[in-house]
Design an enzyme around this catalytic site. Structure first.
Site: not given
Ligand code: PAF
Length: 283
Positions: A32, A35, A37, A61, A152, A155
């Site tokens: 999905n 911009a 990514h 997760q 993130d 993460q």
């Protein structure tokens, strides 16, 4: 661009590249694509000869009451975008390919301590799921460099720790958060926002920024600033999980000097949004 679904095919191709002396960059995603990514892929293209992007919605997760089934899946759009960005390989495995023994039975990667604070306190097991799939993907691709979004933040720190502690020979690069013009951090989960929720969503970034400015202006009343942030979010209809000022290097309690990160996770309607900004008194 080649689309590959089998781990063995991916390994074979990457081995050919390495034998030819080519540098490989890897961008893991859950698809999905937006911009944000796109900017990871753009940086990957600058850093390597070959770019692999994975699209895999990793069940390990997601908690039992989370949005694994509903998570937006747009494989055709993702493939079109990645092709236009000059990606060499789109790796899009099925769940069985990544967890052939089943996800319950798989070996896991845990990064204790940092995995159970902030988002980890609200999503038990989430970061073990992330560290496990990222370690598997990195072992498969064996890139020179792998890229992750700074949105993130926790993460990213957990992935850096995984790579360091497991002696994985690659560089991890964090890429700055891409924002909408009103400041909202781009996220696949923004799709869950109703029109009304979307209108108030920029309050998250505004509150993070207000806190950053207060810290950079010299305020050490971290508890007071956190409380003000929480209240502002609640006033605007959010149900915040946390609004927290931390040390940017360790995610521990902040010292009064050094670099800070202000992190928040807040629910509104069906969406749980996370964001962060860094603050520094060194500038
Ligand atoms: O940030 C994500 O999209 C995912 O957590 C990741 C890193 C691709 C692992 O599934």
């Amino acid at each position: 661009m080649q689309t590959i679904t089998r781990t063995s095919d991916l390994r074979r191709l990457v081995t050919q590249w390495r034998t030819a002396g080519e540098r490989v960059a890897f961008v893991p995603t859950m698809g999905n694509l937006h911009a944000g990514h796109g900017s990871l892929v753009h940086r990957a293209n600058e850093l390597a000869d070959r770019v692999v992007v994975s699209v895999f919605v990793n069940p390990l997760q997601f908690g039992p009451n989370e949005d694994f089934a509903a998570y937006p899946r747009t494989p055709e759009d993702d493939a079109r975008l990645l092709e236009s960005l000059g990606v060499d390989v789109l790796f899009m495995p099925e769940v069985d390919e990544m967890y052939p023994r089943g996800q319950e039975a798989t070996a896991r990667v845990q990064v204790p301590g940092i995995d159970s604070i902030l988002c980890g306190a609200f999503r038990p097991g989430h970061f073990t799921g992330v560290a496990t799939i990222v370690a598997k993907l990195l072992n498969l691709v064996q890139p020179d460099v792998a890229l992750f979004g700074e949105k993130d933040y926790q993460q990213l720190m957990i992935i850096r720790r995984t790579v360091e502690d497991l002696c994985m020979p690659m560089e991890i690069v964090g890429v700055a958060t891409t924002r909408e013009t009103d400041g909202l951090a781009m996220s696949s989960r923004n799709r869950y926002l109703s029109a009304d929720d979307r209108r108030v969503a920029p309050v998250i970034f505004a509150e993070l920024e207000r806190t950053r400015k207060a810290i950079e202006a010299g305020s050490n009343d971290f508890a007071g600033l956190e409380q003000t942030g929480l209240e502002a979010l609640k006033r605007n209809g959010f149900r915040p999980d946390y609004f927290s000022i931390r040390d940017a290097e360790t995610l521990g309690e902040p010292d009064t000097g050094g670099d800070f990160v202000i992190l928040t996770a807040a629910r509104i309607g069906r969406a749980r949004l996370i964001d962060n900004v860094r603050a520094s008194r060194r500038r």
